[in-house]
Scaffold this motif. Sequence first.
Motif, short mmCIF file in Angstrom:
data_model
loop_
_atom_site.label_atom_id
_atom_site.label_comp_id
_atom_site.label_asym_id
_atom_site.label_seq_id
_atom_site.Cartn_x
_atom_site.Cartn_y
_atom_site.Cartn_z
N ILE A 130 0.82 -1.21 0.00
CA ILE A 130 0.00 0.00 0.00
C ILE A 130 0.86 1.26 0.00
CG2 ILE A 130 -1.67 1.33 1.37
CD1 ILE A 130 -2.75 -1.50 2.29
N LEU A 131 1.89 1.29 0.84
CA LEU A 131 2.76 2.47 0.87
C LEU A 131 3.49 2.67 -0.46
CD1 LEU A 131 4.17 2.18 4.50
CD2 LEU A 131 2.59 3.92 3.63
N ASP A 132 3.90 1.56 -1.08
CA ASP A 132 4.52 1.66 -2.41
C ASP A 132 3.53 2.22 -3.42
OD1 ASP A 132 6.89 0.66 -1.44
OD2 ASP A 132 6.65 -1.35 -2.29
N GLY A 133 2.29 1.77 -3.36
CA GLY A 133 1.27 2.27 -4.28
C GLY A 133 0.93 3.72 -4.05
N LEU A 134 0.92 4.16 -2.79
CA LEU A 134 0.69 5.57 -2.49
C LEU A 134 1.85 6.41 -3.03
CD1 LEU A 134 -0.61 5.27 1.18
CD2 LEU A 134 -1.98 5.89 -0.82
N SER A 135 3.06 5.89 -2.91
CA SER A 135 4.24 6.63 -3.36
C SER A 135 4.30 6.76 -4.87
CB SER A 135 5.52 5.96 -2.85
OG SER A 135 5.58 6.02 -1.44
N ASP A 136 3.93 5.68 -5.59
CA ASP A 136 4.03 5.74 -7.06
C ASP A 136 2.75 6.27 -7.72
OD1 ASP A 136 2.19 3.57 -7.34
OD2 ASP A 136 3.81 2.09 -7.45
N GLY A 137 1.73 6.56 -6.91
CA GLY A 137 0.51 7.16 -7.43
C GLY A 137 -0.51 6.19 -7.97
#
Length: 329
Positions: A287-294
Amino acid sequence: MGRVVRFHQHGGPEVLAVETIDVVPPGRGEVRIWIKALGLNRAEALLRRGTYIETAKFPSGLGLEAAGIVEAVGEGVASFAPDDIVSIVPPLSMVRWPAYAELANFPTELLVKHPPELGFEAAAAVWMQYLTAYGALIDIAGLRRGNVVAITAASSSVGLAAIQIANRIGAIPVALTRTSAKRRALRDAGAAHVIASHEEDIGARLAEIAGSNGVRVVFDAVGGPAFEPLTKAMSSGGILIEYGGLSPEPTPFPLLNVLGKSLTLRGYLVHEITRDPARLARAKTFILDGLSDGSLKPIIAKTFRFEDIVEAHRFLESNEQFGKIVVTI
């Protein structure tokens, strides 16, 4: 002292009241948060009405999601410090750890240092929706690139999170919604296809979309008569994950479809993920990776003030929202 939302009897939104209470210091392993924003969930309306899986103890607090600033830390806490920006993973018990408050204590295992650029409102709209969808689609169903996934109640925050997660891994999200009113918004939110369940033949449309491969995963919050056409459109060995029960009608067991296709029908609660440290860690990373990459971006339907919590709950139960309802403090 701090303001909280509590209720002293079960009922509609009008039983909610903003009250001022003493806030105890954080205990060992706990952190006290100045809460800046809350994310609303249907579970809170169910607790308020007395139909949730947890039982209220009056006067009862409520709330599963929040974001804010660390105000104080308890004994033994080394991983967080005052002024840290954090958000809250939904606790196992909102009666024990209610989030509708200006100041609240939480155990450190429920805290996440989210990207500061996310903002408090968006951060309060993250964890319930994405953990619920991730746990069902990725952790349990093993959704893969090219799989067709049917998502009911698709305009809810969890439904929209499921669409984004499916797109992130290259699956094909099919959004089911009651009428055509939200069709355009769902397409704009990333749905590859949209089915208006009260206007179209669900089974025929899914068969048209999925073709001979069928629908490998159904992510359902509704239940009811739609079980029959949903399972009929599924592929051999497919899995239907049920995480809600919005339909007031009985849910039939689709015996012939289940037997003929060796289907799995599985109930699911987000607590399966949040109470397992290893699974929760994997979910947080995704989830944090997805938030970071948009690729993951919370969609906020409407924002209310803390003082307007009754109106916020009325909107929550109106089914008019598209995305997450947020309350700011």
